[in-house]
Design an enzyme around this catalytic site. Structure first.
Site, mmCIF file in Angstrom:
data_model
loop_
_atom_site.group_PDB
_atom_site.id
_atom_site.type_symbol
_atom_site.label_atom_id
_atom_site.label_comp_id
_atom_site.label_asym_id
_atom_site.label_seq_id
_atom_site.Cartn_x
_atom_site.Cartn_y
_atom_site.Cartn_z
ATOM 1 N NE ARG A 1 -3.967 0.562 1.666
ATOM 2 C CZ ARG A 1 -5.222 0.590 2.117
ATOM 3 N NH1 ARG A 1 -5.527 1.259 3.218
ATOM 4 N NH2 ARG A 1 -6.175 -0.052 1.472
ATOM 5 C CG HIS B 1 -8.159 0.127 -3.556
ATOM 6 N ND1 HIS B 1 -7.430 -0.994 -3.194
ATOM 7 C CD2 HIS B 1 -8.869 0.488 -2.435
ATOM 8 C CE1 HIS B 1 -7.694 -1.294 -1.932
ATOM 9 N NE2 HIS B 1 -8.557 -0.413 -1.451
ATOM 10 C CD GLN C 1 -12.892 -1.867 -1.934
ATOM 11 O OE1 GLN C 1 -12.174 -1.839 -0.931
ATOM 12 N NE2 GLN C 1 -14.130 -2.354 -1.895
ATOM 13 C CG ASP D 1 -13.592 6.154 -1.873
ATOM 14 O OD1 ASP D 1 -13.622 5.933 -0.644
ATOM 15 O OD2 ASP D 1 -12.519 6.198 -2.519
ATOM 16 C CB CYS E 1 -14.177 1.050 -1.197
ATOM 17 S SG CYS E 1 -13.640 2.738 -0.904
ATOM 18 N NE ARG F 1 -10.233 -5.377 -0.549
ATOM 19 C CZ ARG F 1 -9.508 -4.373 -0.052
ATOM 20 N NH1 ARG F 1 -10.107 -3.333 0.491
ATOM 21 N NH2 ARG F 1 -8.180 -4.389 -0.132
HETATM 22 N N1 CP Z 1 -11.386 -0.331 1.457
HETATM 23 C C1 CP Z 1 -10.157 -0.396 1.995
HETATM 24 O O1 CP Z 1 -9.146 -0.584 1.307
HETATM 25 O O2 CP Z 1 -10.130 -0.268 3.336
HETATM 26 P P1 CP Z 1 -8.839 -0.119 4.251
HETATM 27 O O3 CP Z 1 -8.233 1.236 3.966
HETATM 28 O O4 CP Z 1 -9.361 -0.234 5.650
HETATM 29 O O5 CP Z 1 -7.872 -1.206 3.915
HETATM 30 N N1 NVA Z 2 -9.938 6.639 -1.931
HETATM 31 C C1 NVA Z 2 -9.658 6.172 -0.595
HETATM 32 C C2 NVA Z 2 -9.879 4.699 -0.511
HETATM 33 C C3 NVA Z 2 -9.693 4.124 0.864
HETATM 34 C C4 NVA Z 2 -9.846 2.642 0.897
HETATM 35 C C5 NVA Z 2 -8.236 6.553 -0.219
HETATM 36 O O1 NVA Z 2 -7.344 6.441 -1.070
HETATM 37 O O2 NVA Z 2 -8.025 6.965 0.915
#
Ligand code: CP
Ligand code: NVA
Length: 312
Positions: free
Chosen positions: A109, A136, A139, A231, A271, A299
């Site tokens: 990440r 992502h 997701q 989102d 998400c 997920r």
């Molecule tokens: N949707 C998602 O990726 O959640 P987290 O940021 O909690 O991993």
């Molecule tokens: N768009 C959001 C998604 C979180 C899962 C972010 O990048 O923070």
């Protein structure tokens, strides 16, 4: 955005890396989910390890990858940059090379897509994108699994995304187009999806029959929608833009009035994490059309299919 077939090593950096395999992976995810629910062990990752580097916080991604690896018979390591030598200046390339000598896959990440690419270019084991500033993909695999479960098919669905033109929207546009689902991106002006990614989705849609479009008025966009998706307005890394964004997104809350304009069978997706009273009202988030916790559960199952395919 190269395809998986272009690489010797399989990576999942963009949903395009599995563009032609999405439906097959969803089928496998469905089977893995069934096995899990029936208590049948499925352990293709016995003796294998997944290294998980998180530059940003996570609830779902961290827990579903960690638990998913255990369920597949393997072991996952949570690696925070501040505990790794990465935090003291070791390069991401060297980190990738070293990790590749120990683990069988890396989930990353990242703040920056370029760092994701650099890690993947230097790793000799598969790299899975657990979110960056551009995409992502994991997701969206969970979301498509949820849509398949709730709706049966993609081809007769119209997903309308209401919100920020961010990483989640990018993967939804590309993934939706790849499976033949109509996707409308409804964002405020100035917060549109990256236009190269949008155009790529339009091109893919021409092959699959998916209509990919953009809008700026939520009330017009959601008419007839079978899926409404939203989102956060302030993604991780965008915090300093909070005040400007709160103004720009006025009128973009997915609330009962907006949902009432969509199809009678509309499902509402997010998400997560969600902010009730901002991008989604509490009544919609916790209401009968919401499938957000099924998405969160999926997920686990979608990623188990991805790991089983890429790491075993
Ligand atoms: N949707 C998602 O990726 O959640 P987290 O940021 O909690 O991993
Ligand atoms: N768009 C959001 C998604 C979180 C899962 C972010 O990048 O923070």
């Amino acid at each position: 955005m190269e395809n998986m077939s272009d690489n010797m090593k399989k990576d999942l950096i963009s949903i395009l890396d599995i563009q032609d395999r999405i439906k097959e992976l969803l089928r496998i995810a469905g089977e893995i989910k069934k096995k899990y629910k029936n208590g049948e062990p499925f352990t293709p990752l016995e003796g294998k390890s997944l290294g998980m580097i998180f530059e940003k916080p996570s609830t779902r991604t961290r827990i579903s990858f960690e638990v998913g690896t255990t369920q597949l018979g393997g072991h996952a390591l949570y690696l925070s940059p501040k505990d790794l030598q990465l935090g003291r200046g070791e390069t991401i390339a060297d980190t990738a090379k070293v990790l590749s000598r120990y683990v069988d896959g890396i989930m990353y990440r990242a703040f920056k897509h370029e760092m994701m690419r650099e890690l993947a270019d230097n790793a000799t084991v598969p790299v899975i994108n657990g979110l960056d500033d551009v995409e992502h993909p994991c997701q969206i695999m969970a979301d498509l699994l949820t849509i398949r479960e709730k709706k049966g098919t993609f081809e007769d669905q119209h997903l309308v995304y209401v919100g920020d033109g961010n990483n989640v929207l990018h993967s939804l546009l590309l993934g939706g187009a790849a499976v033949g689902m109509d996707v409308t991106a409804c964002t405020p002006e100035g917060y549109e999806a990256d236009q190269k990614i949008f155009q790529k989705a339009v091109e893919i849609g021409k092959e699959t029959g998916a209509q990919i479009s953009q809008e700026h008025k939520p009330e017009d966009a959601v008419k007839g929608a079978t899926i409404i998706y939203t989102d956060v307005w302030i993604s991780m890394g965008d915090e300093e833009e909070k005040e400007r964004r709160l103004k720009a997104f006025e009128g973009y809350e997915v609330n009962d009035a907006l949902v009432s304009l969509a199809s009678d069978e509309v499902i509402v997706m997010h998400c997560l994490p969600a902010h009730r009273g901002m991008e989604i009202s509490a009544s919609v988030m916790d209401g009968p059309n919401s499938v957000v916790f099924d998405q969160a559960e999926n997920r686990l199952h979608a990623q188990k299919a991805i790991m089983a395919e890429m790491m075993s």
